[in-house]
Design a protein around this motif. Structure first.
Motif, PDB file in Angstrom:
ATOM      1  N   ASP A 167      13.318  -3.096 -13.177  1.00 23.91           N
ATOM      2  CA  ASP A 167      12.499  -4.173 -13.593  1.00 23.91           C
ATOM      3  C   ASP A 167      11.935  -5.087 -12.554  1.00 23.91           C
ATOM      4  OD1 ASP A 167      15.004  -5.102 -13.574  1.00 23.91           O
ATOM      5  OD2 ASP A 167      14.673  -6.440 -15.296  1.00 23.91           O
ATOM      6  N   TRP A 168      12.473  -4.801 -11.368  1.00 28.55           N
ATOM      7  CA  TRP A 168      12.277  -5.752 -10.019  1.00 28.55           C
ATOM      8  C   TRP A 168      11.001  -5.303  -9.698  1.00 28.55           C
ATOM      9  CZ3 TRP A 168      14.846  -9.980  -8.045  1.00 28.55           C
ATOM     10  CH2 TRP A 168      14.750 -10.378  -6.687  1.00 28.55           C
ATOM     11  N   HIS A 169      10.848  -3.912  -9.637  1.00 26.28           N
ATOM     12  CA  HIS A 169       9.958  -3.085  -8.715  1.00 26.28           C
ATOM     13  C   HIS A 169       8.432  -3.321  -9.418  1.00 26.28           C
ATOM     14  CE1 HIS A 169      13.574  -0.243  -7.787  1.00 26.28           C
ATOM     15  NE2 HIS A 169      13.386  -1.718  -7.324  1.00 26.28           N
ATOM     16  N   THR A 170       7.749  -4.329  -9.201  1.00 25.19           N
ATOM     17  CA  THR A 170       6.494  -4.453  -9.829  1.00 25.19           C
ATOM     18  C   THR A 170       5.481  -4.869  -8.496  1.00 25.19           C
ATOM     19  OG1 THR A 170       6.640  -6.816 -10.269  1.00 25.19           O
ATOM     20  CG2 THR A 170       7.106  -5.302 -12.134  1.00 25.19           C
ATOM     21  N   GLY A 171       4.207  -4.731  -8.570  1.00 29.37           N
ATOM     22  CA  GLY A 171       3.243  -4.936  -7.667  1.00 29.37           C
ATOM     23  C   GLY A 171       3.312  -3.834  -6.771  1.00 29.37           C
ATOM     24  N   GLN A 172       2.428  -4.154  -5.781  1.00 28.60           N
ATOM     25  CA  GLN A 172       2.064  -3.218  -4.419  1.00 28.60           C
ATOM     26  C   GLN A 172       2.747  -3.563  -3.434  1.00 28.60           C
ATOM     27  OE1 GLN A 172       0.244  -0.458  -5.080  1.00 28.60           O
ATOM     28  NE2 GLN A 172       0.283  -0.943  -7.318  1.00 28.60           N
ATOM     29  N   PRO A 173       2.972  -2.639  -2.118  1.00 29.43           N
ATOM     30  CA  PRO A 173       3.436  -2.932  -0.942  1.00 29.43           C
ATOM     31  C   PRO A 173       2.533  -3.592  -0.029  1.00 29.43           C
ATOM     32  CG  PRO A 173       3.015  -0.634  -0.975  1.00 29.43           C
ATOM     33  CD  PRO A 173       2.608  -1.254  -2.461  1.00 29.43           C
ATOM     34  N   LEU A 174       3.018  -4.448   0.773  1.00 29.33           N
ATOM     35  CA  LEU A 174       2.354  -4.969   1.880  1.00 29.33           C
ATOM     36  C   LEU A 174       2.608  -3.823   3.004  1.00 29.33           C
ATOM     37  CD1 LEU A 174       0.879  -7.058   3.477  1.00 29.33           C
ATOM     38  CD2 LEU A 174       3.184  -8.062   4.405  1.00 29.33           C
ATOM     39  N   LEU A 175       1.413  -3.327   3.516  1.00 30.03           N
ATOM     40  CA  LEU A 175       1.328  -2.223   4.576  1.00 30.03           C
ATOM     41  C   LEU A 175       0.642  -2.871   6.001  1.00 30.03           C
ATOM     42  CD1 LEU A 175      -0.176   0.477   2.669  1.00 30.03           C
ATOM     43  CD2 LEU A 175       2.076   0.127   3.015  1.00 30.03           C
ATOM     44  N   TYR A 176       1.104  -2.112   6.976  1.00 27.35           N
ATOM     45  CA  TYR A 176       0.675  -2.406   8.420  1.00 27.35           C
ATOM     46  C   TYR A 176      -0.007  -1.313   8.694  1.00 27.35           C
ATOM     47  CZ  TYR A 176       0.799  -5.517  12.683  1.00 27.35           C
ATOM     48  OH  TYR A 176       0.442  -6.210  13.819  1.00 27.35           O
ATOM     49  N   PHE A 177      -1.268  -1.247   9.395  1.00 27.43           N
ATOM     50  CA  PHE A 177      -1.718  -0.157   9.873  1.00 27.43           C
ATOM     51  C   PHE A 177      -2.844  -0.849  11.101  1.00 27.43           C
ATOM     52  CE2 PHE A 177      -5.453   2.667   9.721  1.00 27.43           C
ATOM     53  CZ  PHE A 177      -5.013   4.004   9.937  1.00 27.43           C
ATOM     54  N   LYS A 178      -2.831  -0.167  12.148  1.00 25.13           N
ATOM     55  CA  LYS A 178      -3.645  -0.326  13.393  1.00 25.13           C
ATOM     56  C   LYS A 178      -3.794  -1.679  13.525  1.00 25.13           C
ATOM     57  CE  LYS A 178      -7.593   1.798  13.482  1.00 25.13           C
ATOM     58  NZ  LYS A 178      -8.787   2.481  13.314  1.00 25.13           N
ATOM     59  N   GLY A 179      -2.630  -2.504  13.647  1.00 25.56           N
ATOM     60  CA  GLY A 179      -2.128  -3.772  14.019  1.00 25.56           C
ATOM     61  C   GLY A 179      -2.747  -4.904  13.006  1.00 25.56           C
TER      62      GLY A 179
END
Length: 192
Positions: A167-179
């Motif tokens: 139930d903690w796992h909601t939302g979307q991840p922060l990603l890092y791509f090409k700086g």
């Protein structure tokens, strides 16, 4: 002409040439990754004296991945010259906070040197006492299982003792791509 010769002709970096550090980083920047905060609770000062109140410490880490399910192991890499990691290592344990897409400012705050990284950050302790940042995508609490020196980094392996509930796992991840920070976008699936 075989495929390897074709690839080498187009890259500009042949086998045996010295790899430029900036070009290497730029190339690896094409691998999208999540962003984590590795955290711990420091209980002693630089001289080994016990602190009156334990202080949270942590740093932004992009190099994190799962290693094994039996036993449950994860890994992260950290620069040899990190001033924060030795303070976490001294406790023998750490937390992994996987940031959600709204938490890019937290990532920036923990990446800065010489500042109070925890200023204004809401967090809760795990059973092991490690800090979990509120509203992260997911978190893990780990003991240090092994550590290896590799080039200019340590590869740290942690054994997972506790983790966020479903139930903690909601939302979307922060990603890092090409700086740059990025967000997920749903792929439109054409109707058949």
């Amino acid at each position: 002409m075989n495929q390897l010769n074709t690839i080498n002709q187009h890259t500009g970096t042949a086998i045996g040439d010295e790899i430029d550090a900036r070009a290497f980083r730029n190339t690896l920047g094409h691998y999208a990754s999540g962003i984590t905060i590795i955290g711990g609770l420091e209980t002693t000062d630089a001289d080994g004296n016990t602190l009156d109140t334990a202080e949270p410490v942590g740093f932004t880490c992009q190099s994190f991945y799962s290693v094994s399910t039996e036993p449950p192991l994860v890994s992260f890499s950290v620069m040899l010259n990190s001033t924060t990691y030795p303070r976490i290592r001294a406790t023998g344990k750490f937390s992994v906070n996987v940031l959600s897409h709204e938490q890019h400012e937290i990532s920036n705050q923990f990446a800065r040197k010489g500042t109070d990284k925890w200023a204004g950050i809401d967090w809760l302790p795990t059973r092991g006492g490690n800090p979990v940042i509120v509203d992260t995508l997911m978190w893990l609490d780990c003991d240090i299982y092994a550590e290896y020196e590799a080039g200019d980094h340590y590869i740290v392996i942690g054994k997972v003792n506790e983790m966020s509930s479903a139930d903690w796992h909601t939302g979307q991840p922060l990603l890092y791509f090409k700086g740059q920070y990025r967000h997920l976008r749903e792929i439109d699936v054409a109707a058949s």
